[in-house]
Enzyme design. Structure first.
Site, mmCIF file in Angstrom:
data_model
loop_
_atom_site.group_PDB
_atom_site.id
_atom_site.type_symbol
_atom_site.label_atom_id
_atom_site.label_comp_id
_atom_site.label_asym_id
_atom_site.label_seq_id
_atom_site.Cartn_x
_atom_site.Cartn_y
_atom_site.Cartn_z
ATOM 1 N N CYS A 196 9.729 1.681 3.451
ATOM 2 C CA CYS A 196 10.641 0.571 3.731
ATOM 3 C C CYS A 196 12.067 1.064 3.904
ATOM 4 O O CYS A 196 12.921 0.329 4.356
ATOM 5 C CB CYS A 196 10.585 -0.451 2.616
ATOM 6 S SG CYS A 196 11.274 0.187 1.098
ATOM 7 N N LYS A 215 -1.356 -7.104 -9.391
ATOM 8 C CA LYS A 215 -2.330 -7.199 -8.281
ATOM 9 C C LYS A 215 -1.902 -6.163 -7.236
ATOM 10 O O LYS A 215 -1.031 -6.411 -6.416
ATOM 11 C CB LYS A 215 -2.288 -8.626 -7.704
ATOM 12 C CG LYS A 215 -3.543 -9.085 -7.000
ATOM 13 C CD LYS A 215 -3.999 -8.258 -5.831
ATOM 14 C CE LYS A 215 -3.204 -8.497 -4.572
ATOM 15 N NZ LYS A 215 -3.531 -7.493 -3.504
ATOM 16 N N GLU A 237 -4.995 -3.976 -1.878
ATOM 17 C CA GLU A 237 -6.433 -3.755 -1.762
ATOM 18 C C GLU A 237 -6.741 -2.519 -0.912
ATOM 19 O O GLU A 237 -7.874 -2.058 -0.865
ATOM 20 C CB GLU A 237 -7.118 -5.002 -1.184
ATOM 21 C CG GLU A 237 -6.725 -5.387 0.237
ATOM 22 C CD GLU A 237 -5.418 -6.201 0.337
ATOM 23 O OE1 GLU A 237 -4.530 -6.035 -0.525
ATOM 24 O OE2 GLU A 237 -5.297 -6.994 1.292
ATOM 25 N N PHE A 274 0.804 -1.220 0.000
ATOM 26 C CA PHE A 274 0.000 0.000 0.000
ATOM 27 C C PHE A 274 0.837 1.270 0.000
ATOM 28 O O PHE A 274 0.355 2.332 -0.380
ATOM 29 C CB PHE A 274 -0.931 0.007 1.235
ATOM 30 C CG PHE A 274 -0.224 0.381 2.520
ATOM 31 C CD1 PHE A 274 0.008 1.721 2.844
ATOM 32 C CD2 PHE A 274 0.242 -0.594 3.402
ATOM 33 C CE1 PHE A 274 0.682 2.069 4.008
ATOM 34 C CE2 PHE A 274 0.916 -0.245 4.565
ATOM 35 C CZ PHE A 274 1.136 1.094 4.856
ATOM 36 N N SER A 319 5.359 -7.100 3.159
ATOM 37 C CA SER A 319 5.891 -7.413 4.485
ATOM 38 C C SER A 319 6.701 -8.715 4.481
ATOM 39 O O SER A 319 6.617 -9.516 3.537
ATOM 40 C CB SER A 319 4.733 -7.510 5.480
ATOM 41 O OG SER A 319 3.821 -8.476 5.020
ATOM 42 N N GLU A 363 9.578 -4.240 12.698
ATOM 43 C CA GLU A 363 9.414 -3.062 11.839
ATOM 44 C C GLU A 363 8.128 -2.378 12.300
ATOM 45 O O GLU A 363 7.040 -2.948 12.158
ATOM 46 C CB GLU A 363 9.286 -3.511 10.382
ATOM 47 C CG GLU A 363 9.088 -2.358 9.426
ATOM 48 C CD GLU A 363 8.833 -2.807 7.979
ATOM 49 O OE1 GLU A 363 8.068 -3.765 7.772
ATOM 50 O OE2 GLU A 363 9.389 -2.188 7.067
HETATM 51 P P1 NAD Z 1 1.574 -6.759 2.838
HETATM 52 O O1 NAD Z 1 2.604 -7.815 2.859
HETATM 53 O O2 NAD Z 1 0.507 -6.798 3.852
HETATM 54 O O3 NAD Z 1 0.832 -6.708 1.420
HETATM 55 C C1 NAD Z 1 1.555 -6.689 0.210
HETATM 56 C C2 NAD Z 1 0.748 -7.389 -0.867
HETATM 57 O O4 NAD Z 1 0.611 -8.770 -0.521
HETATM 58 C C3 NAD Z 1 -0.649 -6.838 -1.062
HETATM 59 O O5 NAD Z 1 -0.928 -6.777 -2.434
HETATM 60 C C4 NAD Z 1 -1.529 -7.845 -0.353
HETATM 61 O O6 NAD Z 1 -2.805 -7.972 -0.935
HETATM 62 C C5 NAD Z 1 -0.770 -9.136 -0.498
HETATM 63 N N1 NAD Z 1 -0.967 -10.044 0.644
HETATM 64 C C6 NAD Z 1 -1.198 -9.694 1.939
HETATM 65 N N2 NAD Z 1 -1.296 -10.791 2.709
HETATM 66 C C7 NAD Z 1 -1.119 -11.854 1.901
HETATM 67 C C8 NAD Z 1 -1.095 -13.253 2.120
HETATM 68 N N3 NAD Z 1 -1.274 -13.786 3.329
HETATM 69 N N4 NAD Z 1 -0.879 -14.058 1.067
HETATM 70 C C9 NAD Z 1 -0.679 -13.536 -0.160
HETATM 71 N N5 NAD Z 1 -0.691 -12.224 -0.426
HETATM 72 C C10 NAD Z 1 -0.908 -11.380 0.590
HETATM 73 O O7 NAD Z 1 2.377 -5.358 2.916
HETATM 74 P P2 NAD Z 1 1.809 -3.885 3.123
HETATM 75 O O8 NAD Z 1 1.360 -3.719 4.524
HETATM 76 O O9 NAD Z 1 0.880 -3.549 2.010
HETATM 77 O O10 NAD Z 1 3.142 -3.039 2.885
HETATM 78 C C11 NAD Z 1 4.031 -2.688 3.906
HETATM 79 C C12 NAD Z 1 5.245 -3.598 3.918
HETATM 80 O O11 NAD Z 1 5.898 -3.533 2.665
HETATM 81 C C13 NAD Z 1 6.299 -3.179 4.937
HETATM 82 O O12 NAD Z 1 6.778 -4.325 5.581
HETATM 83 C C14 NAD Z 1 7.382 -2.540 4.088
HETATM 84 O O13 NAD Z 1 8.684 -2.580 4.637
HETATM 85 C C15 NAD Z 1 7.309 -3.373 2.867
HETATM 86 N N6 NAD Z 1 7.908 -2.686 1.749
HETATM 87 C C16 NAD Z 1 9.135 -3.124 1.330
HETATM 88 C C17 NAD Z 1 9.771 -2.468 0.289
HETATM 89 C C18 NAD Z 1 11.115 -2.934 -0.182
HETATM 90 O O14 NAD Z 1 11.528 -2.491 -1.239
HETATM 91 N N7 NAD Z 1 11.823 -3.775 0.539
HETATM 92 C C19 NAD Z 1 9.163 -1.369 -0.334
HETATM 93 C C20 NAD Z 1 7.907 -0.956 0.127
HETATM 94 C C21 NAD Z 1 7.289 -1.639 1.154
#
Ligand code: NAD
Length: 497
Positions: free
Chosen positions: A282, A174, A177, A150, A227, A382
């Site tokens: 991040c 994708k 959401e 997000f 994450s 984090e």
């Molecule tokens: P998230 O992991 O909750 O969601 C990311 C994506 O995965 C979304 O599209 C979501 O729909 C999907 N998803 C969520 N749960 C899932 C599951 N159980 N199975 C399959 N798909 C699933 O992450 P977020 O809260 O949207 O984003 C924040 C995180 O992203 C933080 O941890 C941040 O550090 C990380 N991030 C990392 C970088 C990087 O380059 N390393 C960059 C930006 C964000």
């Protein structure tokens, strides 16, 4: 009635038949601004089949034409930067400048994708044996997919599909959401730029839709950002299904401050890097490690951070916006509470923060802890909120050991006036992106975004040359031509050379 976010399948924005809808809320007000559907199994299949069919014609489009599509797209994104930023403000709550920056960093990747002809050059060696030459081409993989978080709803999708498509692939995206509407605008502009039908598909949803991508045999490569737990799951499941996967995950970024650093630069850098974007980056600095007498600056750092605060994006004085959801806010609050219970000193407490006119916003005020230890949850997790941990060590060596013991390795910085200290740090630190007097060292797109350790699972990183490698396969040709066989013939002649 709130609008339902459309899917983008086979070149059309279509209404989903799904009965599973997730509300999209404005995090500053809790107003439901849209409903995002979880694409049905049939819709997922249709999107993947359309991308697979489109690959057959798209891969034949000359590389210079693919580059021109990216040039037109970059221009359209620039023309619409403010419109895209306005969507980001509404669904994610970023300040206007921050939202525009989110779009801009994505545009820079599209500009890089416009360089695709030179990025796709292969290698050649003549005379590897007598009359034999070897040369390699890089060719696209087929249907690739991206799953995005997000916190950068424009930049991170733009890390993925423009380069993948410029390489000759087709792409299934994708998005998160929690803020899905930004990506629909990106897709709309891609069509306006002249993207052929089926080259990009946008499917909305959550875990179930991600699982459909992970298990579908026609998807060759997956880019994920999100994450740690989900990143590990995607890497393991995707590779188990014999796909190429790059998964960028969470982080805990340290900034090391030497006593010879410029104090005012340190303070300015820490204010923006720790609480900017509500800490939802991040590459945010979440741990400041003060070496020796630099520790004396901690109260001034806390005082400077205390002067900024969150607010609605319509307020130009707001330093940052809300947390993305009430759940995200509750998690940050509980970690702040736990930090206090575990014995850290809370120098600045943002846990009871209000913003006038927006009583329902997911606000968290800037928070600074001192006396943090590596056993505490506020250090281990984090937080992804506007919370800075400060720690003190006696030497640069001790700082390096502390940073290297962290399971994460996304970004780090050192502030110092000493070239020798900076050199020792950059050489020894086990982190993939290092800033020297630069707090958030995100590389521009001609380099790659190179997180390490628990912040990344895979081999080839995002954008730059590494992304081109990720989205392509190398074909190596060894050719022998015999002098004896040379003949030039035309209607009236036959000449042997
Ligand atoms: P998230 O992991 O909750 O969601 C990311 C994506 O995965 C979304 O599209 C979501 O729909 C999907 N998803 C969520 N749960 C899932 C599951 N159980 N199975 C399959 N798909 C699933 O992450 P977020 O809260 O949207 O984003 C924040 C995180 O992203 C933080 O941890 C941040 O550090 C990380 N991030 C990392 C970088 C990087 O380059 N390393 C960059 C930006 C964000």
């Amino acid at each position: 009635m709130t609008q339902q976010v459309k899917l983008f399948i086979d070149g059309e924005f279509v209404h989903s038949n799904s009965d599973k809808l997730i509300p999209v809320t404005n995090p500053a007000t809790q107003e439901i601004i849209a409903q995002v559907p979880c694409a049905t199994a049939a819709e997922m299949q249709q999107a993947i089949a359309s991308a697979k069919a489109a690959f057959q014609t798209w891969k034949e489009v000359p590389v210079s034409e693919r580059a021109r599509l990216m040039m037109r797209y970059a221009q359209l994104l620039k023309d619409h930067q403010a419109d895209i930023a306005a969507i980001i403000c509404e669904e994610l709550g970023k300040t206007v400048e921050d939202a525009k920056g989110d779009v801009w960093r994505g545009i820079e990747v599209v500009e890089q994708a416009a360089n695709i002809p030179s990025l796709m050059m292969g290698e050649t060696v003549e005379n590897v044996a007598r009359s034999i030459d070897t040369y390699s081409y890089i060719q696209p993989l087929g249907v690739c997919a991206g799953i995005t978080p997000f916190n950068f709803p424009a930049m991170i999708p733009l890390w993925m599909f423009p380069l993948a498509i410029a390489c000759g692939n087709t792409f299934i995206l994708k998005p998160s959401e929690q803020d899905p509407m930004t990506v629909n605008k990106l897709a709309e502009l891609f069509v306006q730029a002249g993207a052929p039908k089926g080259v990009l598909q946008v499917v909305h949803g959550a875990k179930e839709q991600v699982d459909a991508i992970l298990h579908h045999p026609d998807i060759k490569a997956i880019s994920f950002v999100g994450s740690v737990n989900v990143g590990q799951y995607i890497y393991k499941t995707g590779t188990d299904n014999l796909k190429r996967v790059q998964a960028f995950a969470g982080a805990k970024n340290h900034m090391v401050i030497m006593p010879d650093a410029n104090k005012q630069q340190v303070i300015n850098a820490l204010v923006g890097a720790s609480v900017g974007a509500a800490g939802q980056r991040c590459m945010a600095i979440s741990v400041a490690v003060f070496v020796g007498s630099a520790a004396e600056w901690i109260p001034e750092v806390a005082a400077a951070i205390g002067k900024v605060g969150p607010g609605h994006y319509s307020n130009p004085n707001a330093a940052y916006g809300p947390q993305i959801s009430p759940q995200a806010k509750a998690r940050v609050m509980s970690l702040i509470d736990q930090g206090k219970k575990e014995g850290a000193t809370c120098l600045l407490d943002g846990s009871s923060c209000e913003v006038e006119g927006y009583p329902k916003g997911n606000w968290v005020g800037p928070t600074v802890f001192s006396n943090v230890t590596t056993e505490m949850e506020i250090y281990k997790q984090e937080i992804f909120g506007p919370v800075l941990n400060t720690m003190t060590v006696n030497s640069l060596q001790e700082a390096i050991e502390l940073v290297n013991a962290s399971p994460f390795g996304n970004g780090t910085a050192i502030f110092t006036a000493s070239g020798a200290a900076a050199r020792k740090y950059q050489h020894n630190v086990e982190v993939g992106q290092v800033g020297i007097n630069v707090p958030i060292p995100v590389p521009l797109p001609f380099f790659s975004f190179t997180g390490w350790k628990g912040s990344f699972y895979g081999d080839q990183h995002a954008y730059g040359k590494q992304a081109v490698r990720f989205y392509t396969e190398t074909k190596t040709i060894t050719a022998r031509w015999f002098d004896d066989d040379i003949a030039v013939s035309g209607p009236n002649m036959s000449i042997n050379l």
